[in-house]
Design a protein around this motif. Sequence first.
Motif, PDB file in Angstrom:
ATOM      1  N   GLU A  52       0.855  -1.190   0.000  1.00 50.86           N
ATOM      2  CA  GLU A  52       0.000   0.000   0.000  1.00 50.86           C
ATOM      3  C   GLU A  52       0.891   1.240   0.000  1.00 50.86           C
ATOM      4  O   GLU A  52       1.787   1.364   0.847  1.00 50.86           O
ATOM      5  CB  GLU A  52      -0.917   0.019   1.225  1.00 50.86           C
ATOM      6  CG  GLU A  52      -1.935  -1.109   1.248  1.00 50.86           C
ATOM      7  CD  GLU A  52      -2.850  -1.051   2.466  1.00 50.86           C
ATOM      8  OE1 GLU A  52      -3.941  -1.636   2.401  1.00 50.86           O
ATOM      9  OE2 GLU A  52      -2.463  -0.416   3.478  1.00 50.86           O
ATOM     10  N   TYR A  53       0.644   2.152  -0.928  1.00 54.75           N
ATOM     11  CA  TYR A  53       1.506   3.318  -1.103  1.00 54.75           C
ATOM     12  C   TYR A  53       0.650   4.577  -1.213  1.00 54.75           C
ATOM     13  O   TYR A  53      -0.306   4.617  -1.993  1.00 54.75           O
ATOM     14  CB  TYR A  53       2.376   3.164  -2.357  1.00 54.75           C
ATOM     15  CG  TYR A  53       3.206   1.909  -2.326  1.00 54.75           C
ATOM     16  CD1 TYR A  53       4.401   1.849  -1.609  1.00 54.75           C
ATOM     17  CD2 TYR A  53       2.767   0.755  -2.987  1.00 54.75           C
ATOM     18  CE1 TYR A  53       5.153   0.683  -1.554  1.00 54.75           C
ATOM     19  CE2 TYR A  53       3.517  -0.416  -2.942  1.00 54.75           C
ATOM     20  CZ  TYR A  53       4.700  -0.441  -2.223  1.00 54.75           C
ATOM     21  OH  TYR A  53       5.444  -1.594  -2.161  1.00 54.75           O
ATOM     22  N   THR A  54       0.991   5.571  -0.429  1.00 55.19           N
ATOM     23  CA  THR A  54       0.203   6.802  -0.414  1.00 55.19           C
ATOM     24  C   THR A  54       0.877   7.899  -1.225  1.00 55.19           C
ATOM     25  O   THR A  54       2.098   7.906  -1.422  1.00 55.19           O
ATOM     26  CB  THR A  54       0.006   7.318   1.024  1.00 55.19           C
ATOM     27  OG1 THR A  54       1.281   7.602   1.606  1.00 55.19           O
ATOM     28  CG2 THR A  54      -0.725   6.289   1.871  1.00 55.19           C
ATOM     29  N   ALA A  76       8.006   1.713  -6.156  1.00 53.19           N
ATOM     30  CA  ALA A  76       7.759   0.291  -5.902  1.00 53.19           C
ATOM     31  C   ALA A  76       6.756  -0.330  -6.864  1.00 53.19           C
ATOM     32  O   ALA A  76       6.692  -1.560  -6.969  1.00 53.19           O
ATOM     33  CB  ALA A  76       7.280   0.095  -4.461  1.00 53.19           C
ATOM     34  N   VAL A  77       5.956   0.471  -7.574  1.00 59.91           N
ATOM     35  CA  VAL A  77       4.930  -0.105  -8.464  1.00 59.91           C
ATOM     36  C   VAL A  77       5.337  -0.041  -9.930  1.00 59.91           C
ATOM     37  O   VAL A  77       4.545  -0.384 -10.813  1.00 59.91           O
ATOM     38  CB  VAL A  77       3.560   0.588  -8.260  1.00 59.91           C
ATOM     39  CG1 VAL A  77       3.127   0.511  -6.807  1.00 59.91           C
ATOM     40  CG2 VAL A  77       3.592   2.043  -8.733  1.00 59.91           C
ATOM     41  N   ARG A  78       6.547   0.367 -10.232  1.00 60.81           N
ATOM     42  CA  ARG A  78       6.959   0.564 -11.616  1.00 60.81           C
ATOM     43  C   ARG A  78       7.283  -0.737 -12.354  1.00 60.81           C
ATOM     44  O   ARG A  78       7.614  -0.710 -13.540  1.00 60.81           O
ATOM     45  CB  ARG A  78       8.150   1.528 -11.671  1.00 60.81           C
ATOM     46  CG  ARG A  78       7.773   2.949 -11.266  1.00 60.81           C
ATOM     47  CD  ARG A  78       8.980   3.883 -11.247  1.00 60.81           C
ATOM     48  NE  ARG A  78       8.613   5.209 -10.780  1.00 60.81           N
ATOM     49  CZ  ARG A  78       8.255   6.227 -11.555  1.00 60.81           C
ATOM     50  NH1 ARG A  78       8.224   6.056 -12.871  1.00 60.81           N
ATOM     51  NH2 ARG A  78       7.931   7.392 -11.044  1.00 60.81           N
ATOM     52  N   ASP A  79       7.200  -1.867 -11.632  1.00 64.42           N
ATOM     53  CA  ASP A  79       7.433  -3.160 -12.292  1.00 64.42           C
ATOM     54  C   ASP A  79       6.130  -3.876 -12.618  1.00 64.42           C
ATOM     55  O   ASP A  79       6.112  -5.082 -12.871  1.00 64.42           O
ATOM     56  CB  ASP A  79       8.311  -4.052 -11.410  1.00 64.42           C
ATOM     57  CG  ASP A  79       7.643  -4.387 -10.077  1.00 64.42           C
ATOM     58  OD1 ASP A  79       6.671  -3.698  -9.686  1.00 64.42           O
ATOM     59  OD2 ASP A  79       8.103  -5.340  -9.411  1.00 64.42           O
ATOM     60  N   ALA A  80       5.023  -3.158 -12.645  1.00 63.93           N
ATOM     61  CA  ALA A  80       3.710  -3.778 -12.860  1.00 63.93           C
ATOM     62  C   ALA A  80       3.578  -4.360 -14.265  1.00 63.93           C
ATOM     63  O   ALA A  80       4.116  -3.823 -15.236  1.00 63.93           O
ATOM     64  CB  ALA A  80       2.603  -2.757 -12.626  1.00 63.93           C
ATOM     65  N   ASP A  81       2.862  -5.477 -14.353  1.00 69.95           N
ATOM     66  CA  ASP A  81       2.480  -6.038 -15.655  1.00 69.95           C
ATOM     67  C   ASP A  81       1.246  -5.337 -16.206  1.00 69.95           C
ATOM     68  O   ASP A  81       1.099  -5.165 -17.416  1.00 69.95           O
ATOM     69  CB  ASP A  81       2.187  -7.537 -15.519  1.00 69.95           C
ATOM     70  CG  ASP A  81       3.379  -8.330 -15.030  1.00 69.95           C
ATOM     71  OD1 ASP A  81       4.479  -8.147 -15.577  1.00 69.95           O
ATOM     72  OD2 ASP A  81       3.216  -9.130 -14.081  1.00 69.95           O
ATOM     73  N   VAL A  82       0.325  -4.977 -15.285  1.00 70.25           N
ATOM     74  CA  VAL A  82      -0.929  -4.316 -15.646  1.00 70.25           C
ATOM     75  C   VAL A  82      -1.131  -3.140 -14.705  1.00 70.25           C
ATOM     76  O   VAL A  82      -0.898  -3.258 -13.497  1.00 70.25           O
ATOM     77  CB  VAL A  82      -2.134  -5.280 -15.519  1.00 70.25           C
ATOM     78  CG1 VAL A  82      -3.448  -4.556 -15.810  1.00 70.25           C
ATOM     79  CG2 VAL A  82      -1.977  -6.484 -16.441  1.00 70.25           C
ATOM     80  N   VAL A  83      -1.568  -2.012 -15.249  1.00 71.79           N
ATOM     81  CA  VAL A  83      -1.976  -0.871 -14.429  1.00 71.79           C
ATOM     82  C   VAL A  83      -3.499  -0.809 -14.442  1.00 71.79           C
ATOM     83  O   VAL A  83      -4.114  -0.839 -15.514  1.00 71.79           O
ATOM     84  CB  VAL A  83      -1.386   0.446 -14.964  1.00 71.79           C
ATOM     85  CG1 VAL A  83      -1.872   1.625 -14.126  1.00 71.79           C
ATOM     86  CG2 VAL A  83       0.143   0.386 -14.974  1.00 71.79           C
TER      87      VAL A  83
END
Length: 373
Positions: A52-54, A76-83
């Motif tokens: 969880e990131y604010t 931390a979320v820049r490695d996502a496969d899907v946004v």
Amino acid sequence: MQTVAAFTDTYLPTVNGVTYTLESWRTEWQARGGRMDVVFPGAPGHDPGDGEYTTRSVGFPFYDGFRMGLPGVPDAVRDADVVHAHTPFALGLSGWFLAHRIDAPLVASYHTPTAEYADYLAAGPAATVVEGAARRYERRYMNAATAVVVPSEPAGEHLSDIGVTTPVEVVPNGVNTDFFTRPDDDALADFRAEHDLPDPADAPLVGYTGRHGFEKELTEIPPAVATADAEATLVFGGDGPARDAVERACEAAGVDARFLGFLPREQLPALYATLDAFLFPSPVETQGLVALEANACGTPVVGVDAGALADTVVDGETGHHYPRGDTGAFADAIDRTLAERESLSAACLDRREDTSVEHAVDRLEQVYGAVLS
């Protein structure tokens, strides 16, 4: 299983349908071995947990208690496969930016008909201008996505009507049927005693729980209850900006009304189950999650025949419809639902599996697979 970065303008500690949906999807996704991080506006009252990131946030002047997140993309979320964007606005723009930056598909959820909330920002002719601008922006954002997810067929039809051409997939929000289930009789008796509610054997209990927003037309409930043949006690859970107006409508109608305010989440199944009918006049729902939660607890719904409730409430099976704005028909639907309470309740319980979170995430997994293929 894919890694998903979810962006939302509303999350804990705010309690609403979007929060519940995202929380339940995230829990189920992670139980299947996937990762679903969530990016949301920081707010007092919730310490972010793992994944969880604010972002920074500011108070929203037009809606007490709501905080508006400032755009931001945590590393931390820049490695996502899907946004997956659960909003087209501030943090939805962050999701759009991330998807383009990392060349990932953007899935956009349509939770709320934003144009219907124009009255919170303006009044009179200005509201029409705001509504038109909201619809144009909504269309532009959805058309920039790889796929759009809606919780019901009517919500998808609305997007088509306003010119959205991106492929639309129906993914019900889903109900946690392990949690939303009918408590035993002792637990229901304890709940009624704690909140000083009459025994349904003495008088029917009808009511609503959820956000008290003006767009939900909750002031339609008291005159309908007063017009119905059944002398029912009216129960409201939740709170919101329209509560004072609802209280005044109850006084004007002369109904026995009880306002319980926000309840601890663990008490919601007891509230649903203690009602003989759940009353839902809101014409702006994209699914109406509280209606499905009530059904999962065995409580039929009297819902307006408009918006998603025209689809969510199965007439004669999980409740009854009435035409929007028709107080007499609303009252008749209440009486009919109370008369058929036993058979409607059994039908509601028979449909629990079809409305479960597990079923919803099965569909979500198919959507993610399709946008990645």
